[in-house]
Design a protein around this motif. Structure first.
Motif: not given
Length: 353
Positions: A305-331
């Protein structure tokens, strides 16, 4: 505080913006958000300007970063030039486990902190790895293609043609991190005996019934299924080659859904051609994409398969939430949790607010 969401076709600007709006302390317009979005993955990323696996135009990014304090992105290139040309930028948050698309040394020199999103696609990658193990054992992709071509072959029921069950098999698992641990627990629940090789793992972290190998050779000698989940480093590069494959039991299965550099693919192909190996499955390849005429296209019993093991809707959404949480801490004036250059934050060397 101004935040740029630099999205792409996977971790989209919509996903990033919604994650920011739901983060503690960022609700109700607490930050001013602007957005750009690239065409990745419809066009491949590349290595350039001192960053890797990046996609996006540096000039577009520099323009979008005018007056911006914080940037959150998945694949845009935060090179030395981009960072030096964005004097207001204080935090870069990358929504992937390895922020290789950021020149962290340049960010550190310029007083910009960098955070990442570890584990964001661990569940997706683990599930894909298990699916690839089962696909290799049962040759699902190959039989599907034959049936669709009108080729119904019941001779595959012959004993010498059939593959193993997961239950009762000994699985050698290299790397017991976020992904490997999930794969190990799932396979153990299916009845496999799991042996783990990971020099850094705490033996107490293993589930009951799992076994920690003293060294790689002792794992290889017993593993009827070998699955790779190590990070690619100078110590793990080509960790599985002809010598290691020769130590596997006859008719073993080799699966790599981690990084292509871990494995000598010619050695695997030799093992399949000779009958030493039963099957192999890869989501990570020696070249991506494989060039026309590559040996793996004609090697028997290979599933890819073409290197898409990490491709899921939940993975994209979790990535956003992890990043947003760190931004909120910084703010809020707090230390972000997932810093790649914590010395910048801890020393107070950030660009002036």
């Amino acid at each position: 505080m101004k935040v740029l969401t630099a999205g792409d076709g996977f971790v989209t600007t919509k996903v990033l913006t919604e994650a920011l709006s739901g983060a503690d302390g960022l609700e109700g317009g607490a930050v001013e958000v602007s957005s750009i979005q690239s065409n990745w993955p419809n066009e491949p990323y590349s290595d350039f300007s001192g960053v890797r696996e990046a996609f996006g135009d540096e000039d577009e990014l520099i323009e979008a970063l005018t007056g911006v304090d914080v940037a959150i992105s998945h694949t845009y290139p935060f090179s030395e030039r981009v960072i030096a040309s964005s004097p207001d930028l204080k935090l870069i948050t990358i929504t992937r486990g390895g922020p290789v698309n950021v020149d962290i040394e340049a960010a550190t020199r310029h007083g910009v902190v960098v955070s990442n999103a570890p584990g964001r696609n661990a569940v997706a990658t683990a599930e894909h790895s298990i699916a690839m193990i089962m696909a290799a054992a049962r040759q699902i992709a190959q039989r599907d293609a034959e049936v669709k071509a009108g080729d119904w072959r019941s001779d595959y029921y012959n004993y010498d043609q059939v593959g193993p069950e997961i239950a009762g098999s000994t699985v050698g698992l290299c790397g017991y991190g976020n992904v490997g641990g999930k794969v190990a627990r799932a396979l153990a629940a299916m009845g496999a005996h799991v042996i783990v090789f990971d020099p850094w793992v705490d033996p107490n972290a293993l589930e009951p019934g799992m076994e920690l190998a003293e060294d790689l050779d002792s794992l290889l000698e017993r593993a009827s299924i070998l699955t790779l989940h190590q990070r690619l480093t100078k110590d793990t590069e080509l960790m599985i080659g002809a010598e290691q494959i020769a130590k596997l039991p006859d008719q073993a299965i080799v699966v790599n859904c981690a990084r292509g550099g871990l494995l000598d693919y010619d050695a695997v192909a030799d093992g399949l051609d000779s009958g030493k190996l039963f099957a192999a499955a890869f989501d990570a390849l020696p070249e991506e994409p494989l060039p026309e005429g590559h040996r793996l296209f004609s090697t028997p019993r290979v599933t890819m398969t073409p290197h898409l093991g990490g491709a899921s809707k939940q993975a994209a959404e979790l990535a956003g939430r992890i990043g947003a949480a760190d931004i909120a801490r910084f703010v809020r004036g707090e230390r972000p949790e997932h810093l790649m250059n914590p010395e910048v934050y801890e020393a107070g060397n950030l660009r002036a607010k």
